[in-house]
Motif scaffolding. Structure first.
Motif, short mmCIF file in Angstrom:
data_model
loop_
_atom_site.label_atom_id
_atom_site.label_comp_id
_atom_site.label_asym_id
_atom_site.label_seq_id
_atom_site.Cartn_x
_atom_site.Cartn_y
_atom_site.Cartn_z
N GLN A 248 0.82 -1.21 0.00
CA GLN A 248 0.00 0.00 0.00
C GLN A 248 0.86 1.26 0.00
OE1 GLN A 248 -2.43 -0.52 3.48
NE2 GLN A 248 -3.92 -1.84 2.45
N ARG A 249 1.88 1.26 0.83
CA ARG A 249 2.71 2.46 0.96
C ARG A 249 3.57 2.66 -0.29
NH1 ARG A 249 2.31 4.55 5.90
NH2 ARG A 249 4.36 5.51 6.07
N GLU A 252 1.40 4.30 -2.86
CA GLU A 252 1.30 5.75 -2.63
C GLU A 252 2.49 6.47 -3.25
OE1 GLU A 252 0.33 7.31 1.29
OE2 GLU A 252 -0.28 5.30 1.90
N ASP A 255 2.20 6.71 -6.95
CA ASP A 255 1.24 7.74 -7.31
C ASP A 255 1.88 9.12 -7.32
OD1 ASP A 255 -0.78 5.91 -7.64
OD2 ASP A 255 -1.67 6.23 -5.65
N GLU A 256 2.92 9.31 -6.49
CA GLU A 256 3.61 10.60 -6.41
C GLU A 256 4.75 10.72 -7.42
OE1 GLU A 256 4.78 12.45 -2.86
OE2 GLU A 256 3.13 11.68 -1.65
N THR A 264 9.83 13.66 -6.56
CA THR A 264 9.66 12.63 -5.53
C THR A 264 10.97 11.90 -5.29
OG1 THR A 264 7.31 12.32 -5.92
CG2 THR A 264 8.49 10.47 -4.94
N LEU A 275 3.86 10.37 3.47
CA LEU A 275 3.00 9.19 3.38
C LEU A 275 1.96 9.20 4.49
CD1 LEU A 275 5.58 6.34 2.64
CD2 LEU A 275 3.95 7.34 1.04
N LYS A 276 0.81 8.63 4.21
CA LYS A 276 -0.25 8.55 5.20
C LYS A 276 0.26 7.82 6.44
CE LYS A 276 -3.92 8.36 1.73
NZ LYS A 276 -4.98 7.51 1.13
#
Length: 279
Positions: A248-249, A252, A255-256, A264, A275-276
């Motif tokens: 998941q991370r 992310e 996506d950046e 990035t 990151l979230k």
């Protein structure tokens, strides 16, 4: 030296071999680069190998930024060819680098994060451009501890507290701070780096081979992690990096603009901090 490589340019100057990473678009550690490292390490194991090897990069922005996260299985399979399926890890490949009967010097310009930093740590000497070098261990921010030597080497070189700072923050470090911590031997002004490293390499290359090999082996006996320690770190990394949280991370980051030459990657330490928050 007789071999040619897809991702490494080599040039022999007396007793010193210059090995320059050149794997566009940004020197990611993928199957092609690992395949070349396996072959090069094999060739450097021969008694007729040069006494000194200097590793650098043809890319001014990226030394070895990190592994190619889309090709973990592929580069791991290539690494296994250096020692068999039981040692299918970059950590064990890099340990072979540390054990070579040649002196290995890393000349760092650009970014060396994750396994790129771990490659540097496996080298005998590390010299960094004061203005252009960036180091970091990004793995914990993604969801796994480093698995190719950083835990072992950084703890021995930096001490417990600073090693934990590097690993747990996943931050970027400049050359001066890396020197102060012991991550690199010296931070050198960029305009002086080539001449400085060439001088060190040529000086060492002029000394008796047997003395160089014996001295390096004696230091290795004191300082290198055991194969069991390297294998344990690799197994934990490979387990967690394939897990749901890490996937998941990593998504992310993609996506950046992860693994492109954009902002990035250039400022990855900042991107990791955005990151979230993990559950």
């Amino acid at each position: 030296m007789t071999a040619s490589y897809e991702t490494v340019n080599t040039n022999l100057d007396g007793n010193v071999l210059y090995a320059t990473f050149n794997a566009p678009p940004m020197n990611l550690i993928g199957p092609e680069l690992v395949r070349d490292l396996v072959a090069l390490i094999g060739e450097l194991s021969n008694p007729a190998a040069p006494r000194v090897v200097v590793f650098d990069s043809a890319d001014p922005d990226f030394f070895l930024p990190h592994v190619d996260m889309t090709k973990v299985a592929e580069y791991t399979a290539e690494a296994a060819k250096a020692g068999g399926p039981g040692d299918a890890s970059l950590g064990m490949l890099f340990r072979k680098l540390s054990l070579l009967p040649v002196v290995t010097i890393a000349k760092l310009r650009g970014r060396a994060r994750g396994a790129g930093s771990e490659f540097l740590l496996a080298c005998d000497l590390r010299f960094a451009s004061r203005e252009k070098a960036v180091l970091g261990q990004l793995e914990v921010a993604v969801g796994a501890p480093p698995g190719a030597g950083a835990i072992q080497h950084l703890t021995r070189l930096l001490g417990r507290g600073r090693a934990l700072e590097v690993v747990l923050t996943s931050s970027d470090f400049d050359a001066d701070l890396a020197e102060r911590y012991g991550w690199v031997n010296r931070s050198v002004p960029d305009a002086e780096l080539d001449e400085f490293v060439a001088g060190v390499a040529t000086r060492i290359g002029g000394f008796p081979r047997d003395a160089l090999i014996a001295a390096k082996a004696a230091v290795n006996d004191i300082s290198l992690p055991t194969p069991a320690e390297v294998r344990a770190d690799a197994a934990l990394f490979q387990q967690l990096v394939r897990g749901e949280k890490a996937q998941q991370r990593t998504a992310e980051l993609f996506d950046e603009g992860f693994q492109t030459r954009g902002e990035t990657e250039l400022e990855l330490g900042d991107a990791l901090g955005r990151l979230k928050a993990a559950d």
